[in-house]
Design a protein around this motif. Structure first.
Motif, PDB file in Angstrom:
ATOM      1  N   ARG A 151       9.069  -3.915   9.630  1.00  0.00           N
ATOM      2  CA  ARG A 151       8.240  -3.264   8.609  1.00  0.00           C
ATOM      3  C   ARG A 151       6.981  -4.106   8.427  1.00  0.00           C
ATOM      4  O   ARG A 151       6.822  -4.826   7.453  1.00  0.00           O
ATOM      5  N   GLY A 152       6.074  -4.034   9.402  1.00  0.00           N
ATOM      6  CA  GLY A 152       4.889  -4.872   9.376  1.00  0.00           C
ATOM      7  C   GLY A 152       3.789  -4.326   8.483  1.00  0.00           C
ATOM      8  O   GLY A 152       3.783  -3.151   8.099  1.00  0.00           O
ATOM      9  N   ILE A 158       4.574  -5.631   2.936  1.00  0.00           N
ATOM     10  CA  ILE A 158       5.211  -4.312   2.957  1.00  0.00           C
ATOM     11  C   ILE A 158       6.716  -4.449   3.196  1.00  0.00           C
ATOM     12  O   ILE A 158       7.543  -3.888   2.466  1.00  0.00           O
ATOM     13  N   GLY A 159       7.077  -5.208   4.220  1.00  0.00           N
ATOM     14  CA  GLY A 159       8.491  -5.397   4.507  1.00  0.00           C
ATOM     15  C   GLY A 159       9.206  -6.197   3.436  1.00  0.00           C
ATOM     16  O   GLY A 159      10.362  -5.914   3.089  1.00  0.00           O
ATOM     17  N   GLN A 160       8.536  -7.219   2.902  1.00  0.00           N
ATOM     18  CA  GLN A 160       9.164  -8.044   1.875  1.00  0.00           C
ATOM     19  C   GLN A 160       9.371  -7.260   0.588  1.00  0.00           C
ATOM     20  O   GLN A 160      10.417  -7.401  -0.075  1.00  0.00           O
ATOM     21  N   ALA A 161       8.443  -6.396   0.229  1.00  0.00           N
ATOM     22  CA  ALA A 161       8.616  -5.544  -0.952  1.00  0.00           C
ATOM     23  C   ALA A 161       9.758  -4.550  -0.735  1.00  0.00           C
ATOM     24  O   ALA A 161      10.539  -4.274  -1.651  1.00  0.00           O
ATOM     25  N   ALA A 162       9.856  -4.011   0.484  1.00  0.00           N
ATOM     26  CA  ALA A 162      10.944  -3.076   0.782  1.00  0.00           C
ATOM     27  C   ALA A 162      12.299  -3.755   0.632  1.00  0.00           C
ATOM     28  O   ALA A 162      13.259  -3.167   0.108  1.00  0.00           O
ATOM     29  N   ALA A 163      12.390  -5.001   1.067  1.00  0.00           N
ATOM     30  CA  ALA A 163      13.652  -5.738   0.933  1.00  0.00           C
ATOM     31  C   ALA A 163      13.960  -6.024  -0.538  1.00  0.00           C
ATOM     32  O   ALA A 163      15.113  -5.911  -0.980  1.00  0.00           O
ATOM     33  N   PRO A 190       1.590  -8.602  -4.747  1.00  0.00           N
ATOM     34  CA  PRO A 190       2.277  -8.495  -3.453  1.00  0.00           C
ATOM     35  C   PRO A 190       3.396  -7.463  -3.429  1.00  0.00           C
ATOM     36  O   PRO A 190       3.870  -7.085  -2.361  1.00  0.00           O
ATOM     37  N   GLY A 191       3.834  -7.012  -4.605  1.00  0.00           N
ATOM     38  CA  GLY A 191       4.910  -6.014  -4.665  1.00  0.00           C
ATOM     39  C   GLY A 191       6.278  -6.608  -4.928  1.00  0.00           C
ATOM     40  O   GLY A 191       7.277  -5.884  -4.935  1.00  0.00           O
ATOM     41  N   TYR A 192       6.325  -7.911  -5.175  1.00  0.00           N
ATOM     42  CA  TYR A 192       7.599  -8.589  -5.428  1.00  0.00           C
ATOM     43  C   TYR A 192       7.295  -9.968  -6.002  1.00  0.00           C
ATOM     44  O   TYR A 192       6.155 -10.447  -5.947  1.00  0.00           O
TER      45      TYR A 192
END
Length: 405
Positions: A151-152, A158-163, A190-192
């Motif tokens: 999830r780049g 993006i990937g870290q927020a999804a996790a 950053p979303g997290y």
């Protein structure tokens, strides 16, 4: 015409149970006999019959004298009502204790289905390479597949927020670089929150970053490159997997200490940035060794130095940048994490599995063959390492003028 008997709930027409030959009351069919249902007793004809039989109906094939209530029928056992004793306070406590003991047993069955391992970068980079090695070995250890999901984008955010937003059930995990510890210093949103939204479980490895240039750059050594970059301020570009990544920080620290100005070009992952180096979009990279090792061996790019504080084990011929620029050190290592509310029993299972595979000599040799240095840390030590990395980089960001985007 005789009146047809009314059917009861038991399915017998008008059936009732008679208990004992001297019974003074009739018991409804819903009550149980005091004898086990399978118990039988001998009838006057020598056949077996249930200890209790509903009255008012002849069993198929039974003799007339074998009918309940008829002369000659054997005496039937006494029916006693079933009583239920309410649980007292001690009983409730005992029940609760039993349930609490049973709960860990259910947790021990984890995992029962495949586990997703999010890599917040595109395929081909160091994080992706390490993630695939870990996924295969960890899956064998846990008995369930560990599936990579790339999830780049947005420097890994993006990937870290999804996790961070995934269900905290142990079936979504994350592997990413130590740059996550300064994500809030580089991005306004950053979303997290790297501390509040994740539990950091284990560190598997670190990797030396290499200062590499394409064949259009004339410099053949670290000293020559520093002189060339100083003479061409603002004319060279360097590619990274994204803003705020460890590669970006390594270049920023180099500019700060060398007095150079190499323009940052962020890509959506290491793979695209390496492509940019090969095609001439950028001339310079601070790249993870695993991402460019093959290209170096093939002569397509040229390695000039390592970014670690000392010379790298796998690259002893390359000087550390700190030999020419005292105080320089930029290291890349990886954290294995899960959403913060993941049950402690599952976190312990994952940490124990990570420790087991890092104790495997064959796995550690495989890491070194792929350009990584085995560097295991457990949950508690990893939290401390991330905090220390943040404290080290915060003044560098302020000094180099890097502000949140």
């Amino acid at each position: 015409m005789a009146r047809r008997p009314r059917a009861s709930r038991s399915g017998w027409p008008g059936a009732r149970w008679r208990c004992g030959t001297a019974a003074t009351r009739w018991a409804p069919t819903t009550m149980r006999c005091c004898s086990p249902p399978a118990s039988r007793q001998m009838t006057s004809t020598g056949s077996k019959r249930p200890a209790c039989w509903p009255t008012g109906r002849v069993r198929p094939g039974a003799a007339e004298q074998d009918q309940p209530g008829k002369p000659g029928s054997p005496e039937e056992p006494t029916l006693r009502p079933v009583t239920y004793t309410p649980l007292g306070r001690r009983g409730l406590l005992a029940l609760a204790t039993g349930l609490a003991i049973a709960a860990p047993a259910r947790a021990e069955t984890y995992p029962t289905r495949p586990i997703r391992l999010i890599v917040p970068y595109t395929p081909g980079g160091g994080t992706d390479n390490l993630g695939r090695l870990v996924a295969r070995t960890l899956g064998e250890r846990l008995g369930q597949p560990v599936v990579i999901e790339n999830r780049g984008g947005a420097g890994g955010n993006i990937g870290q927020a999804a996790a961070a937003q995934a269900p905290a059930d142990g079936y979504t995990t994350l592997i990413t670089g130590n740059g996550i510890a300064i994500s809030d210093l580089l991005f306004r949103n950053p979303g997290y929150d790297w501390k509040k939204d994740f539990v950091h479980i284990a560190r598997f490895a670190s990797t030396p970053m290499l200062l590499v240039v394409n064949n259009d750059v004339p410099a053949r050594s670290l000293a020559e490159f520093i002189a060339y970059a100083r003479a061409n301020r603002g004319k060279l570009n360097h590619g990274t997997p994204g803003a705020g990544t460890s590669q970006h920080l390594a270049a920023a620290l180099f500019d700060d200490l060398a007095g150079t100005q190499i323009i940052h070009v962020p890509y959506r992952g290491t793979g695209p940035s390496v492509t940019g180096l090969l095609t001439g979009e950028v001339e310079v990279m601070f790249a993870s060794a695993s991402a460019v090792e093959t290209l170096i061996r093939e002569g397509k790019v040229r390695a000039l130095a390592t970014t670690a504080a000392t010379r790298a084990r796998a690259w002893p011929e390359l000087p550390a940048i700190g030999e020419a620029l005292p105080g320089y050190a930029a290291e890349l290592w990886y954290t294995f994490a899960a959403p913060v509310r993941t049950p402690p029993a599952i976190v312990s299972t994952l940490e124990a599995a990570a420790k087991d595979i890092m104790a495997n000599e064959a796995f550690c040799n495989l890491l070194m063959e792929r350009g990584f240095d085995p560097a295991y840390l457990g949950h508690a030590a990893l939290d401390a390492a991330l905090d220390a990395d943040r404290r080290r980089w915060e003044p560098v960001l302020q000094r180099t003028g890097i502000t949140p985007e």
